[in-house]
Design a protein around this motif. Structure first.
Motif, PDB file in Angstrom:
ATOM      1  N   LYS A 150      -2.312  -2.624  -5.297  1.00 26.22           N
ATOM      2  CA  LYS A 150      -1.623  -4.046  -5.327  1.00 26.22           C
ATOM      3  C   LYS A 150      -0.932  -4.074  -3.824  1.00 26.22           C
ATOM      4  O   LYS A 150      -0.445  -3.127  -3.299  1.00 26.22           O
ATOM      5  CB  LYS A 150      -0.506  -4.153  -6.253  1.00 26.22           C
ATOM      6  CG  LYS A 150      -1.157  -4.341  -7.564  1.00 26.22           C
ATOM      7  CD  LYS A 150       0.007  -4.495  -8.644  1.00 26.22           C
ATOM      8  CE  LYS A 150      -0.444  -4.625 -10.280  1.00 26.22           C
ATOM      9  NZ  LYS A 150       0.362  -4.754 -10.888  1.00 26.22           N
ATOM     10  N   GLY A 151      -0.816  -5.199  -3.195  1.00 30.22           N
ATOM     11  CA  GLY A 151      -0.413  -5.345  -1.844  1.00 30.22           C
ATOM     12  C   GLY A 151      -1.105  -4.848  -0.892  1.00 30.22           C
ATOM     13  O   GLY A 151      -1.053  -4.710   0.487  1.00 30.22           O
ATOM     14  N   ARG A 205      -4.224   7.041  -0.969  1.00 31.57           N
ATOM     15  CA  ARG A 205      -2.793   7.083  -1.233  1.00 31.57           C
ATOM     16  C   ARG A 205      -1.859   7.466   0.003  1.00 31.57           C
ATOM     17  O   ARG A 205      -1.460   6.652   0.307  1.00 31.57           O
ATOM     18  CB  ARG A 205      -2.250   7.671  -2.421  1.00 31.57           C
ATOM     19  CG  ARG A 205      -0.816   7.264  -2.932  1.00 31.57           C
ATOM     20  CD  ARG A 205      -0.209   8.024  -4.132  1.00 31.57           C
ATOM     21  NE  ARG A 205      -0.354   9.471  -3.708  1.00 31.57           N
ATOM     22  CZ  ARG A 205       0.374  10.269  -2.993  1.00 31.57           C
ATOM     23  NH1 ARG A 205       1.423   9.805  -2.329  1.00 31.57           N
ATOM     24  NH2 ARG A 205       0.138  11.524  -2.684  1.00 31.57           N
ATOM     25  N   MET A 206      -2.451   8.809   0.539  1.00 30.15           N
ATOM     26  CA  MET A 206      -1.718   9.224   1.617  1.00 30.15           C
ATOM     27  C   MET A 206      -1.853   8.353   2.939  1.00 30.15           C
ATOM     28  O   MET A 206      -1.087   8.421   3.643  1.00 30.15           O
ATOM     29  CB  MET A 206      -2.128  10.756   1.721  1.00 30.15           C
ATOM     30  CG  MET A 206      -1.264  11.568   0.604  1.00 30.15           C
ATOM     31  SD  MET A 206      -1.855  13.404   0.876  1.00 30.15           S
ATOM     32  CE  MET A 206      -3.442  13.479   1.454  1.00 30.15           C
ATOM     33  N   TYR A 207      -3.109   7.941   3.219  1.00 33.10           N
ATOM     34  CA  TYR A 207      -3.351   7.377   4.218  1.00 33.10           C
ATOM     35  C   TYR A 207      -3.160   5.657   4.347  1.00 33.10           C
ATOM     36  O   TYR A 207      -3.317   4.963   5.265  1.00 33.10           O
ATOM     37  CB  TYR A 207      -4.875   7.626   4.785  1.00 33.10           C
ATOM     38  CG  TYR A 207      -5.073   8.906   5.273  1.00 33.10           C
ATOM     39  CD1 TYR A 207      -4.553   9.124   6.552  1.00 33.10           C
ATOM     40  CD2 TYR A 207      -5.635   9.768   4.592  1.00 33.10           C
ATOM     41  CE1 TYR A 207      -4.763  10.503   6.992  1.00 33.10           C
ATOM     42  CE2 TYR A 207      -5.742  11.206   5.140  1.00 33.10           C
ATOM     43  CZ  TYR A 207      -5.252  11.562   6.354  1.00 33.10           C
ATOM     44  OH  TYR A 207      -5.237  12.638   6.856  1.00 33.10           O
ATOM     45  N   ASP A 224       1.206   1.823   1.347  1.00 33.04           N
ATOM     46  CA  ASP A 224       1.525   2.083   0.249  1.00 33.04           C
ATOM     47  C   ASP A 224       1.050   1.337  -0.961  1.00 33.04           C
ATOM     48  O   ASP A 224       1.958   1.121  -1.933  1.00 33.04           O
ATOM     49  CB  ASP A 224       2.927   2.490   0.157  1.00 33.04           C
ATOM     50  CG  ASP A 224       3.049   3.561  -1.001  1.00 33.04           C
ATOM     51  OD1 ASP A 224       2.332   4.510  -1.417  1.00 33.04           O
ATOM     52  OD2 ASP A 224       4.624   3.661  -1.694  1.00 33.04           O
ATOM     53  N   ALA A 225      -0.114   0.943  -1.013  1.00 27.36           N
ATOM     54  CA  ALA A 225      -0.643  -0.094  -2.146  1.00 27.36           C
ATOM     55  C   ALA A 225      -1.066   0.560  -3.072  1.00 27.36           C
ATOM     56  O   ALA A 225      -1.481  -0.074  -4.059  1.00 27.36           O
ATOM     57  CB  ALA A 225      -1.434  -1.144  -1.139  1.00 27.36           C
ATOM     58  N   LYS A 232     -11.574  -9.266   1.734  1.00 27.83           N
ATOM     59  CA  LYS A 232     -11.449  -8.250   2.373  1.00 27.83           C
ATOM     60  C   LYS A 232     -10.335  -7.062   1.755  1.00 27.83           C
ATOM     61  O   LYS A 232     -10.058  -6.108   2.271  1.00 27.83           O
ATOM     62  CB  LYS A 232     -10.722  -8.346   3.936  1.00 27.83           C
ATOM     63  CG  LYS A 232     -11.641  -9.205   4.688  1.00 27.83           C
ATOM     64  CD  LYS A 232     -12.950  -8.506   5.061  1.00 27.83           C
ATOM     65  CE  LYS A 232     -13.861  -9.608   5.772  1.00 27.83           C
ATOM     66  NZ  LYS A 232     -15.151  -9.126   5.720  1.00 27.83           N
ATOM     67  N   LYS A 233     -10.013  -7.274   0.591  1.00 24.17           N
ATOM     68  CA  LYS A 233      -9.119  -6.539  -0.405  1.00 24.17           C
ATOM     69  C   LYS A 233     -10.004  -5.422  -0.891  1.00 24.17           C
ATOM     70  O   LYS A 233     -10.841  -5.545  -1.307  1.00 24.17           O
ATOM     71  CB  LYS A 233      -8.286  -7.379  -1.454  1.00 24.17           C
ATOM     72  CG  LYS A 233      -7.637  -8.405  -1.148  1.00 24.17           C
ATOM     73  CD  LYS A 233      -6.546  -8.288   0.021  1.00 24.17           C
ATOM     74  CE  LYS A 233      -5.650  -9.356   0.449  1.00 24.17           C
ATOM     75  NZ  LYS A 233      -4.419  -9.141   0.978  1.00 24.17           N
ATOM     76  N   ALA A 234      -9.395  -4.338  -1.141  1.00 24.35           N
ATOM     77  CA  ALA A 234     -10.136  -3.171  -1.590  1.00 24.35           C
ATOM     78  C   ALA A 234      -9.860  -3.124  -3.318  1.00 24.35           C
ATOM     79  O   ALA A 234      -8.922  -3.590  -3.793  1.00 24.35           O
ATOM     80  CB  ALA A 234      -8.998  -1.936  -1.324  1.00 24.35           C
ATOM     81  N   PHE A 235     -10.891  -2.665  -3.911  1.00 27.29           N
ATOM     82  CA  PHE A 235     -10.916  -2.681  -5.271  1.00 27.29           C
ATOM     83  C   PHE A 235     -11.610  -1.356  -5.710  1.00 27.29           C
ATOM     84  O   PHE A 235     -12.348  -0.790  -5.059  1.00 27.29           O
ATOM     85  CB  PHE A 235     -11.829  -3.879  -5.972  1.00 27.29           C
ATOM     86  CG  PHE A 235     -13.004  -3.973  -5.587  1.00 27.29           C
ATOM     87  CD1 PHE A 235     -13.940  -3.518  -6.522  1.00 27.29           C
ATOM     88  CD2 PHE A 235     -13.670  -4.478  -4.500  1.00 27.29           C
ATOM     89  CE1 PHE A 235     -15.363  -3.446  -6.467  1.00 27.29           C
ATOM     90  CE2 PHE A 235     -14.777  -4.649  -4.045  1.00 27.29           C
ATOM     91  CZ  PHE A 235     -15.729  -4.211  -4.997  1.00 27.29           C
ATOM     92  N   ILE A 236     -11.351  -0.898  -6.969  1.00 28.35           N
ATOM     93  CA  ILE A 236     -12.106   0.218  -7.475  1.00 28.35           C
ATOM     94  C   ILE A 236     -13.226   0.012  -8.304  1.00 28.35           C
ATOM     95  O   ILE A 236     -13.352  -0.488  -9.224  1.00 28.35           O
ATOM     96  CB  ILE A 236     -11.100   0.956  -8.682  1.00 28.35           C
ATOM     97  CG1 ILE A 236      -9.748   1.394  -7.715  1.00 28.35           C
ATOM     98  CG2 ILE A 236     -11.541   2.359  -8.916  1.00 28.35           C
ATOM     99  CD1 ILE A 236      -8.625   0.851  -8.543  1.00 28.35           C
ATOM    100  N   LYS A 237     -14.493   0.781  -7.468  1.00 32.51           N
ATOM    101  CA  LYS A 237     -15.631   0.050  -8.018  1.00 32.51           C
ATOM    102  C   LYS A 237     -16.112   1.109  -9.115  1.00 32.51           C
ATOM    103  O   LYS A 237     -16.625   0.827 -10.250  1.00 32.51           O
ATOM    104  CB  LYS A 237     -16.824   0.233  -6.863  1.00 32.51           C
ATOM    105  CG  LYS A 237     -18.188   0.038  -7.214  1.00 32.51           C
ATOM    106  CD  LYS A 237     -18.446  -1.479  -7.303  1.00 32.51           C
ATOM    107  CE  LYS A 237     -19.722  -1.424  -7.692  1.00 32.51           C
ATOM    108  NZ  LYS A 237     -20.518  -3.017  -7.489  1.00 32.51           N
TER     109      LYS A 237
END
Length: 71
Positions: free
Chosen positions: A7-8, A48-50, A54-55, A31-36
């Motif tokens: 999110k974010g 998460r670290m990079y 902090d989305a 252009k948003k990331a999603f979990i495939k």
């Protein structure tokens, strides 16, 4: 699911580039990331670290502490 949510997301693609198991993808339109492939996540925490904003949230029941080697 290991990665709880993205999110974010600002669409920078950093999580996609850092994921060693290629489970995160970027939607070509938004252009948003999603979990495939959530089942293939190895819980390495690199996404998460990079993430610059902090989305990424990792599920507490699947999360393991980050181990840092100090040499």
């Amino acid at each position: 699911m290991t990665i709880k949510s993205i999110k974010g997301c600002i669409g920078c693609g950093t999580c996609v580039k850092t994921c060693p198991t290629d489970v995160i993808r970027q939607d070509p339109k938004t252009k948003k990331a999603f979990i495939k492939y959530p089942a293939d996540c190895q819980i390495c925490h690199l996404c998460r670290m990079y993430c610059p904003v902090d989305a990424i949230t990792i599920s507490p029941e699947k999360s393991i502490p980050v181990v840092v080697s100090w040499g």
